[in-house]
Motif scaffolding. Structure first.
Motif, mmCIF file in Angstrom:
data_model
loop_
_atom_site.group_PDB
_atom_site.id
_atom_site.type_symbol
_atom_site.label_atom_id
_atom_site.label_comp_id
_atom_site.label_asym_id
_atom_site.label_seq_id
_atom_site.Cartn_x
_atom_site.Cartn_y
_atom_site.Cartn_z
ATOM 1 N N LYS A 1 0.818 -1.214 0.000
ATOM 2 C CA LYS A 1 0.000 0.000 0.000
ATOM 3 C C LYS A 1 0.854 1.267 0.000
ATOM 4 O O LYS A 1 0.511 2.262 -0.651
ATOM 5 N N ASP B 1 -5.946 -8.117 2.950
ATOM 6 C CA ASP B 1 -5.658 -6.741 2.518
ATOM 7 C C ASP B 1 -4.275 -6.597 1.898
ATOM 8 O O ASP B 1 -3.801 -5.490 1.665
ATOM 9 N N ASN C 1 -4.641 -2.934 10.023
ATOM 10 C CA ASN C 1 -5.898 -2.198 9.932
ATOM 11 C C ASN C 1 -5.795 -1.072 8.902
ATOM 12 O O ASN C 1 -4.749 -0.887 8.261
ATOM 13 N N LYS C 2 -6.855 -0.318 8.760
ATOM 14 C CA LYS C 2 -6.924 0.727 7.736
ATOM 15 C C LYS C 2 -6.163 1.984 8.129
ATOM 16 O O LYS C 2 -6.035 2.910 7.318
ATOM 17 N N ASN C 3 -5.648 2.018 9.332
ATOM 18 C CA ASN C 3 -4.929 3.203 9.813
ATOM 19 C C ASN C 3 -3.416 3.009 9.793
ATOM 20 O O ASN C 3 -2.692 3.673 10.534
ATOM 21 N N SER C 4 -2.953 2.064 8.963
ATOM 22 C CA SER C 4 -1.521 1.741 8.839
ATOM 23 C C SER C 4 -0.951 1.177 10.138
ATOM 24 O O SER C 4 0.270 1.213 10.349
#
Length: 638
Positions: free
Chosen positions: A170, A238, A274-277
């Motif tokens: 990412k 992910d 998670n989505k917050n790195s």
């Protein structure tokens, strides 16, 4: 034409030597390997069902050399005591964990070295910390180097036990997860009332930005534990690596510990990205079948099988004597589907063998991955390689297909700290590497395994211009080729009569150059000095002067120097040591090379000496481990 001729020979050899058939009675399908040097036989059909227990057909017959020739050169020397920034002069450094990964993403493997401290009794010390060291491969100078800015930014650690590298797709950052177990009680008196407590330590997730060269950390839960095993794969889909942290229940007296505001745990958990790195900690249950005591897990991997099911393959020590397959039921639960016991030969003092490492790779070349596990005694001696098929959640032992390397050895450094499998190597064949702390080029040990004669067996090694003192071999990718890096201890420092070795010399090890790979005459190597020479080799120091060690004849051809096998002698050791000689001469008459020599009379000790000098003068040789004696050669043309 040469390749056609080779394939014709291999065809005749394979027709006569291949006696196997497929389980369904059909003939195997023959194809040519990727490198064009051997035939591969494969059976058709689908993967076996869980009810099938027939042995897999071995599918490769390879006409390969029985001996791996390895030559090498020094590619860096580092004082790890200094780089660790541990300032206690009474302690030595111990590099229990080294791993490799392309940290700066330049196509070449770098090394990350975990360091802890030991005293003169070879015991780990409470409240003493050290920094890890990252060695970057510099392809311009073909050596490992230290980036001072990176080194300053690394955290202090206690006892780094496991290291895993990955790339976050990412953001492009390199992730280095370092599992720190904290203080280690090995060697301590467990009956002592003053036994220091084992409190575990904080794990770290270091990031490296290849575009800026900056180091940072991902904040993990403030938690102390004893991470004995670490499994890593993408478990939530992910594309970012998640971490299964497998703890040994060694934090027994938390009231004696100073956790500095952190929590502690003896339990197992997963760090899900998670989505917050960042990462979320989720406690997990490992559901074993038929155990009154939960096994202590010492090694493990996470895999996704051909059915897209996620499994943990875990090796244990007492209590527990097995390798386990546990299937993921949910985000928080794994349940045992199969188990295979460690062999009885690895029992010691009434305790079962311990699993040091687990690997999942296609080691027999049949297109299906196997499980490979390394087992040692509970006293961490010996080595047994266990080979298992794994399909539909079931493990099946086929260790009869392994030629073992002295499993009953009492050497405490013989067990595999890591297992690596490389399908493509510079030696033209797949190699399984058992990385350990012993001298891995010793003829009496097997650290490199190949699939030969339908068995996984230790490869014979012929070391050229390399010392037997090299240990801890790792396969690395340099210039898109898989070679090896090994290390040698030097930099002796005395503390109260005890020797610490603060310096490591790293060697890049690869096949010796073929005639076609030798430099063109007139560039680095010259044929101007071709001919036959008489040589004498001497030991030298300022007090005793020069003492003759041996001699013989050297043939120089196209600038390459070769010691003739006839009429050579060495007073201080076996004359076969001359086989380690490697030398070249350039157009200006400068000789460069190396040779391993025994140089003490009446003592069994040898070192590799690096040679440099003019052909018509003394050609001096020095060794990083020997600062009292030098050697030199004298050449006289016949």
């Amino acid at each position: 034409m040469k390749k056609l001729f080779l394939l014709l020979i291999l065809s005749l050899f394979s027709i006569q030597g291949y006696a196997g058939s497929c389980p369904d009675g059909s003939d195997p399908v023959k194809s040519i390997s990727d490198d064009g040097t051997y035939f591969v036989y494969k059976c058709g059909g689908s993967a076996p069902s869980s009810s099938e227990t027939s042995k897999k057909t071995t599918t490769s017959v390879k006409a390969k050399p029985s001996k791996l020739e390895i030559s090498g050169k020094s590619v860096g020397q580092f004082n790890f005591k200094k780089l660790s920034e541990n300032s206690n002069p009474n302690l030595g450094m111990f590099t229990i964990e080294i791993n490799k990964f392309d940290i700066n993403q330049d196509g070449h493997d770098d090394l990350i070295v975990g360091i802890t401290t030991f005293n003169t009794d070879d015991r780990n010390q409470p409240n003493e910390f050290s920094k890890p060291v990252i060695l970057f491969w510099d392809n311009n100078i073909k050596e490992y180097v230290v980036d001072e800015d990176v080194q300053k930014a690394l955290p202090f650690l206690y006892f780094p036990r496991r290291i895993h590298g990955s790339i976050n797709p990412k953001n492009g950052l390199t992730h280095l997860f370092i599992a720190d177990t904290g203080f280690d009680l090995a060697g301590y008196d467990f009956s002592s009332a003053n036994l220091p407590p084992n409190c575990g330590a904080q794990n770290h997730l270091i990031t490296y930005d290849p575009s800026s060269g900056k180091v940072a950390e991902v904040k993990l839960p403030k938690l102390w534990d004893y991470t004995h095993a670490l499994a890593a794969t993408d478990m939530n889909g992910d594309q970012i690596t998640d971490y299964v942290v497998l703890n040994s229940p060694y934090i027994k007296y938390p009231q004696k510990c100073l956790f500095n505001g952190a929590d502690y745990t003896n339990g197992n958990y997963i760090l899900y990205s998670n989505k917050n790195s960042g990462f979320d900690k989720v406690n997990i249950n490992l559901n074993y079948k038929g155990y009154s005591k939960t096994p202590t897990i010492t090694s493990g991997i996470a895999i996704v099988d051909e059915n897209n099911d996620t499994f943990l393959l875990l090796g244990s020590e007492d209590p527990g004597d097995s390798i386990y397959a546990l299937k993921k039921d949910s985000k928080t639960s794994f349940t045992e589907t199969s188990r295979i016991n460690a062999p009885a030969i690895m029992r010691s003092d009434g305790r079962s063998g311990a699993y040091s490492e687990v690997l999942y790779a296609d080691v027999d070349g049949d297109g299906t991955k196997e499980v490979v596990a390394s087992i040692n005694t509970s006293n961490w001696t010996g080595r047994y390689i266990q080979l298992l098929d794994f399909s539909n959640g079931e493990l099946r032992d086929r260790s009869e297909d392994v030629v073992q390397s002295n499993p009953a050895s009492e050497d405490s450094n013989d067990w595999c700290r890591h297992l690596y499998f490389n399908e493509q190597t510079s030696w033209g064949q797949p190699i399984l590497t058992c990385n350990n702390g012993t001298y891995q080029l010793d003829k009496g040990r097997g650290s490199l395994y190949t699939w030969t004669d339908n068995k996984l067996q230790p490869a014979k090694i012929k070391a050229i211009n390399l010392t037997n003192w090299i240990r801890s071999i790792y396969p690395v990718t340099i210039d898109q080729k898989t070679v090896f890096v090994g290390q040698e201890l030097t930099g002796q420092r005395k503390v109260n009569g005890h020797s610490f070795y603060d310096v490591k010399v790293f060697y890049l090890m690869k096949p010796p150059m073929s005639e076609a790979e030798l430099p063109v005459v007139g560039s680095e190597i010259s044929n101007s000095f071709d001919g036959r020479y008489r040589f004498d080799v001497f030991r030298h120091n300022d007090d005793e002067g020069a003492m003759l060690l041996g001699g013989g004849y050297i043939e120089i051809k196209n600038g390459e120097m070769i010691i003739e096998k006839d009429k050579r002698y060495l007073k201080t050791g076996p004359k076969d040591l001359y086989d380690t000689f490697s030398g070249q001469i350039n157009e200006k008459g400068k000789v460069s090379g190396s040779v391993e020599l025994a140089y003490l009379f009446g003592k069994d000790r040898s070192e590799v000496f690096t040679l440099n000098g003019q052909i018509d003068k003394k050609i001096w040789g020095d060794s990083p481990r020997e600062d009292f004696f030098r050697v030199h050669m004298l050449l006289v043309k016949e």
